[in-house]
Enzyme design. Structure first.
Site, PDB file in Angstrom:
ATOM      1  N   GLY A  45       0.825  -1.190   0.000  1.00  0.00           N
ATOM      2  CA  GLY A  45       0.000   0.000   0.000  1.00  0.00           C
ATOM      3  C   GLY A  45       0.865   1.249   0.000  1.00  0.00           C
ATOM      4  O   GLY A  45       2.084   1.194   0.148  1.00  0.00           O
ATOM      5  N   GLY A  46       0.223   2.391  -0.168  1.00  0.00           N
ATOM      6  CA  GLY A  46       0.934   3.651  -0.096  1.00  0.00           C
ATOM      7  C   GLY A  46       1.421   4.159  -1.441  1.00  0.00           C
ATOM      8  O   GLY A  46       1.249   3.517  -2.476  1.00  0.00           O
ATOM      9  N   VAL A  50       4.801   6.747  -3.080  1.00  0.00           N
ATOM     10  CA  VAL A  50       6.214   6.579  -3.369  1.00  0.00           C
ATOM     11  C   VAL A  50       7.054   6.953  -2.147  1.00  0.00           C
ATOM     12  O   VAL A  50       6.728   7.879  -1.408  1.00  0.00           O
ATOM     13  CB  VAL A  50       6.650   7.433  -4.588  1.00  0.00           C
ATOM     14  CG1 VAL A  50       6.478   8.926  -4.321  1.00  0.00           C
ATOM     15  CG2 VAL A  50       8.082   7.116  -5.005  1.00  0.00           C
ATOM     16  N   THR A  51       8.126   6.188  -1.927  1.00  0.00           N
ATOM     17  CA  THR A  51       9.081   6.522  -0.883  1.00  0.00           C
ATOM     18  C   THR A  51      10.479   6.157  -1.348  1.00  0.00           C
ATOM     19  O   THR A  51      10.663   5.573  -2.418  1.00  0.00           O
ATOM     20  CB  THR A  51       8.748   5.834   0.449  1.00  0.00           C
ATOM     21  OG1 THR A  51       9.501   6.461   1.501  1.00  0.00           O
ATOM     22  CG2 THR A  51       9.061   4.343   0.407  1.00  0.00           C
ATOM     23  N   HIS A 100      14.283   4.439  -0.238  1.00  0.00           N
ATOM     24  CA  HIS A 100      15.107   3.633   0.659  1.00  0.00           C
ATOM     25  C   HIS A 100      16.570   3.835   0.276  1.00  0.00           C
ATOM     26  O   HIS A 100      16.907   3.873  -0.914  1.00  0.00           O
ATOM     27  CB  HIS A 100      14.782   2.142   0.527  1.00  0.00           C
ATOM     28  CG  HIS A 100      13.370   1.786   0.866  1.00  0.00           C
ATOM     29  ND1 HIS A 100      12.771   2.131   2.050  1.00  0.00           N
ATOM     30  CD2 HIS A 100      12.433   1.099   0.159  1.00  0.00           C
ATOM     31  CE1 HIS A 100      11.532   1.669   2.071  1.00  0.00           C
ATOM     32  NE2 HIS A 100      11.300   1.048   0.932  1.00  0.00           N
ATOM     33  N   ALA A 102       8.273   5.818   7.526  1.00  0.00           N
ATOM     34  CA  ALA A 102       7.171   5.536   6.609  1.00  0.00           C
ATOM     35  C   ALA A 102       6.756   4.077   6.728  1.00  0.00           C
ATOM     36  O   ALA A 102       7.594   3.199   6.970  1.00  0.00           O
ATOM     37  CB  ALA A 102       7.589   5.848   5.174  1.00  0.00           C
ATOM     38  N   GLY A 127       4.521   0.934   4.761  1.00  0.00           N
ATOM     39  CA  GLY A 127       3.850   0.430   3.578  1.00  0.00           C
ATOM     40  C   GLY A 127       3.672  -1.065   3.747  1.00  0.00           C
ATOM     41  O   GLY A 127       4.661  -1.782   3.920  1.00  0.00           O
ATOM     42  N   CYS A 159       5.501   9.933  -0.008  1.00  0.00           N
ATOM     43  CA  CYS A 159       4.208   9.358   0.370  1.00  0.00           C
ATOM     44  C   CYS A 159       3.039  10.063  -0.316  1.00  0.00           C
ATOM     45  O   CYS A 159       1.899  10.008   0.153  1.00  0.00           O
ATOM     46  CB  CYS A 159       4.037   9.375   1.889  1.00  0.00           C
ATOM     47  SG  CYS A 159       5.383   8.524   2.755  1.00  0.00           S
TER      48      CYS A 159
END
Length: 227
Positions: free
Chosen positions: A71-72, A74-75, A77, A137, A139, A168
């Protein structure tokens, strides 16, 4: 009743092989498969959730963008960020998704309190915030009653890539990290506290597992280090 959780410390890993291993692990789970918690850092990558809109990926440049099944939106890492993947059987723990999210967020909030950093959650916007800035965050995906994906917790990293996206899905959302808030830059120190808080939230007893991705479904006895 407390249950064991096998903890795999995987070091620094590319994203896609870990994602594929999570999928395979979940697909092969049986009713008595022990829960696992994977702790790692990823090589630089942007991930876009199932409902994610490509318009929130602004200028990715040389960083790969991977569309994934969580879910969610864009993030980002990257090194210096603790990624925690709690692979839990929610039916066995008798938890719903909302409670799962709340407990993961609380584990981060309590971890930050160890260094006197006051953090909060926001209704309708999963994650953990310090003031107006996001520090962690979430997800998640639930498949066959079991969880995949998880938490990204900023400790001491290059935050510049967050400016290449709307984090996000929120334009102009500020992002922060523990090292800039007076906390330690050592991921190992923070990881120990986070592990203890996650175990407390879910009433789990951590057991050290081999520091490698599982290549097949294993029993608890096989997976524990030294077995």
């Amino acid at each position: 009743m407390s249950r064991p959780v096998l903890v795999r410390r995987l070091g620094r890993q590319p994203y896609v092989p870990v994602w594929q291993a999570m999928q395979a692990f979940t697909a092969s789970r049986e009713a008595d498969t022990p829960d696992e918690l994977w702790l790692l850092q990823h090589e630089p990558v942007f991930t876009l959730g199932q409902a994610g809109k490509w318009e929130h990926v602004l200028l990715p440049g040389d960083i790969q963008v991977v569309a994934v099944d969580r879910g969610g939106q864009v993030t980002y890492h990257g090194p210096g960020q603790i990624v925690a993947y709690p692979l839990l059987d929610l039916r066995r723990l008798r938890l719903g998704v909302r409670e799962l999210v709340c407990r993961i967020e609380q584990a981060v909030i309590d971890t930050l309190a160890e260094w006197n950093v006051v953090a909060v959650r926001r209704a309708g916007a999963p994650g953990v915030y310090v003031g107006e800035a996001k520090i962690a965050a979430l997800g998640l995906r639930v498949r066959r009653g079991c969880t995949l994906h998880g938490l990204a917790f900023n400790i001491d990293m290059d935050l510049e890539p967050f400016r290449r996206i709307n984090p996000c899905g929120y334009q102009g959302l500020a992002v922060t990290q523990l090292a800039d808030l007076g906390g330690p830059g050592s991921l190992a120190r923070v990881e120990e506290v986070l592990l203890a808080e996650l175990a407390r939230q879910f009433d789990l007893v951590p057991q050290v597992a081999r520091p490698q991705l599982p290549v097949r479904q294993t029993s608890a006895a096989e997976a524990v280090a030294g077995a």
